[in-house]
Design an enzyme around this catalytic site. Structure first.
Site, PDB file in Angstrom:
ATOM      1  N   GLY A 104      28.198  70.620  34.377  1.00  0.00           N
ATOM      2  CA  GLY A 104      28.381  72.031  34.714  1.00  0.00           C
ATOM      3  C   GLY A 104      27.353  72.563  35.695  1.00  0.00           C
ATOM      4  CB  THR A 143      30.720  80.976  28.527  1.00  0.00           C
ATOM      5  OG1 THR A 143      30.421  80.764  29.911  1.00  0.00           O
ATOM      6  CG2 THR A 143      30.046  82.234  28.024  1.00  0.00           C
ATOM      7  N   GLY A 144      30.417  77.507  28.669  1.00  0.00           N
ATOM      8  CA  GLY A 144      31.137  76.294  29.080  1.00  0.00           C
ATOM      9  C   GLY A 144      31.234  75.319  27.925  1.00  0.00           C
ATOM     10  CB  ILE A 145      30.086  71.790  27.550  1.00  0.00           C
ATOM     11  CG1 ILE A 145      28.604  71.909  27.902  1.00  0.00           C
ATOM     12  CG2 ILE A 145      30.870  71.249  28.722  1.00  0.00           C
ATOM     13  CD1 ILE A 145      27.927  70.571  28.155  1.00  0.00           C
ATOM     14  CB  ILE A 167      24.710  80.021  40.081  1.00  0.00           C
ATOM     15  CG1 ILE A 167      23.376  80.704  39.791  1.00  0.00           C
ATOM     16  CG2 ILE A 167      24.614  78.567  39.691  1.00  0.00           C
ATOM     17  CD1 ILE A 167      23.490  81.995  39.090  1.00  0.00           C
ATOM     18  CG  ASP A 185      21.298  71.463  33.551  1.00  0.00           C
ATOM     19  OD1 ASP A 185      20.377  71.784  34.318  1.00  0.00           O
ATOM     20  OD2 ASP A 185      21.122  70.723  32.560  1.00  0.00           O
TER      21      ASP A 185
END
Length: 173
Positions: free
Chosen positions: A31, A121-123, A10, A33
């Site tokens: 991630g 959908t990650g952590i 992204i 962020d």
């Protein structure tokens, strides 16, 4: 609104706005962020700090906008997705709000092209299939979708890419 699916990063998208899966502090994290904050540089953090000083962060389901700093995009729209709690804490509606509020900010800021990551959908462990359905449904049914020319779903991992690919095929058939 044209919808594209990309397998990639992204932080490398040449669009008007990228959507960050942020946390409530807006100060970066892991991630996507963390990647957006690292690659975008200090200016994103400074604007996030100013938002925190003004309103105390960003609530789950809400969205705020900053510059994109050193990223190829013009803006970063930071939205805070819900943590998965077995679907018992209004997670689906909160996730939908992430997409709607991000798109509202995009329209308000004359964003013509926007790229979304796979929020929560990650952590935060939101089930990937359900998250993809909510994401696609939210953007397809967005009332002002005609004001956005291109929307990209950018999947970093192969699993999300396959899920979105299958669901978007269903949409186009």
């Amino acid at each position: 609104m044209r919808i594209e699916l990309i397998k990639g990063d992204i932080t490398e998208q040449w669009v008007d706005a990228v959507v960050n899966a942020a946390n409530t502090t807006l100060l970066g994290g892991g991630g996507v962020d963390g990647a957006i904050h690292r690659k975008g540089g200090r200016r994103i953090l400074e604007e996030c700090q100013a938002i925190r000083a003004k309103q105390g962060g960003c609530k789950v389901g809400e969205a705020v906008i900053t510059t994109a700093g050193k990223l190829p995009a013009k803006f970063v729209i930071h939205t805070v997705g819900p943590r998965w709690n077995d679907g018992k804490s209004n997670e689906a509606n909160l996730l939908k709000n992430c997409y709607i509020n991000s798109l509202d900010l995009a329209v308000e800021n004359n964003v013509d092209t926007i790229a979304f990551t796979n929020i929560s959908t990650g952590i935060y462990r939101f089930p990937k299939n359900a998250a993809a359905e909510i994401a696609i449904d939210s953007v397809v049914n967005f009332p002002d979708k005609d004001k956005i020319n291109l929307l990209q779903f950018v999947c970093f991992d192969e699993e999300n890419y396959r899920i979105y690919s299958d669901k978007l095929k269903d949409l186009n058939s």
